[in-house]
Design an enzyme around this catalytic site. Structure first.
Site: not given
Ligand SMILES: Cc1cc2nc3c(=O)[nH]c(=O)nc-3n(C[C@H](O)[C@H](O)[C@H](O)COP(=O)(O)OP(=O)(O)OC[C@H]3O[C@@H](n4cnc5c(N)ncnc54)[C@H](O)[C@@H]3O)c2cc1C
Length: 270
Positions: A91, A117, A125, A193, A211, A220
């Site tokens: 934290s 999140r 964009l 689109r 964090r 990732r």
């Protein structure tokens, strides 16, 4: 790195088509903001060793918990933050936020990125407002370097962009009765689109605390991640390692069995 898209078919004159369209071969990242630490004069810390403002901010917050500003263990900032990570006191790292402008990435990459999140903010964009007849594209890493695959991919991308331009023009005519031109354009672009590929280049500003960056980078940059976001994560990791080395010193970049770079880290999800 970018390349020009070649081989547009002259049978399809496209008035608003920007040629050559750019093909991104790697992401482009720019730091937009970093912490500026302002030490309160009534609670000075006995700093030891080199540090950046983001690292000092986290150390200051950590030391406040135990009022250990005197630094009784004589730890450098980097030793102190290593211990914070070892203890899982994550934290403390949430105080340091970094904003990054991310360009040269595909819509499929950002679709994955925005799943992260906690501790994140995004501004991307808008394909409803921005004219994508001048869009650029991102070549998937697995295709780069194989002439036949590159040609097949380019053909599809060009065809999709031509369809987009045609659809926008026809939809503008279909909804000519809509008096507000901005609204009419939005109606046309948001429908057109739908034919653009996942490879369409996009731009996004992402802000996260350390964090949150660590958690995203752990997931990732690993071998199981999709290749484009994995390449992006490694670029982001190097950028942030330069900004706040102590926060990312336990990440190790290596060449995986698939001959691409990946990263592993010492302290999992602190
Ligand atoms: C290799 C890979 C493959 C994937 N494949 C798919 C797929 O096929 N389909 C798909 O839909 N998604 C897929 N994802 C996305 C994945 O499911 C997560 O949405 C994404 O990785 C974000 O992780 P997160 O929720 O931990 O991150 P964040 O939202 O940033 O959350 C970080 C941490 O905060 C805590 N947290 C956050 N929100 C909550 C909450 N509401 N309640 C309790 N704790 C919370 C959790 O500990 C969480 O790990 C994939 C991800 C990866 C890395």
């Amino acid at each position: 790195m970018c390349r020009a898209l070649s081989g547009v078919d002259s049978r399809f004159p496209i008035p608003h088509f920007r040629f050559p369209t750019l093909i991104y071969l790697e992401p482009r990242l720019s730091i937009l903001s970093r912490p500026a630490f302002a030490e309160p004069s009534h609670l000075p810390v006995n700093w030891i060793g080199e540090s950046t403002d983001g690292e000092r901010l986290a150390e200051f917050a950590g030391r406040l918990c135990y009022m250990s500003q005197r630094n009784p263990a004589s730890r450098t900032t980097r030793e102190y933050l290593e211990n914070i990570k070892r203890q899982g006191h994550g934290s403390v790292l949430e105080h340091a936020n970094y904003s990054v402008l991310i360009e040269g990435v595909s819509r499929s990459l950002t679709h994955e990125l925005v799943r992260h999140r906690a501790g994140w903010a995004y501004s991307q964009l808008s394909q409803r407002y921005v004219d994508e007849s001048v869009a650029d594209f991102v070549m998937p890493p697995a295709i780069i370097g194989d002439d036949a695959l590159e040609t097949a991919w380019r053909t599809q991308v060009e065809s999709a962009q031509r369809s987009y331009v045609t659809l926008v023009e026809e939809l503008m005519q279909r909804y000519a009765w809509v008096a507000d031109k901005v609204h009419r354009r939005k109606m046309a672009r948001e429908a057109a689109r739908a034919v653009l590929p996942n490879a369409t280049e996009t731009k996004i500003v992402a802000t996260a605390n350390i964090r949150a960056w660590r958690t995203m980078l752990e997931l990732r940059s690993s071998e199981g991640a999709e290749m484009e976001i994995r390449r992006f994560a490694l670029t982001a990791l190097r950028l942030l390692q330069a900004e706040a080395p102590a926060m990312f010193s336990d990440f190790e970049i290596y060449t995986a069995e698939d001959r691409r770079e990946a990263a592993r880290l010492g302290f999992h999800k602190i």
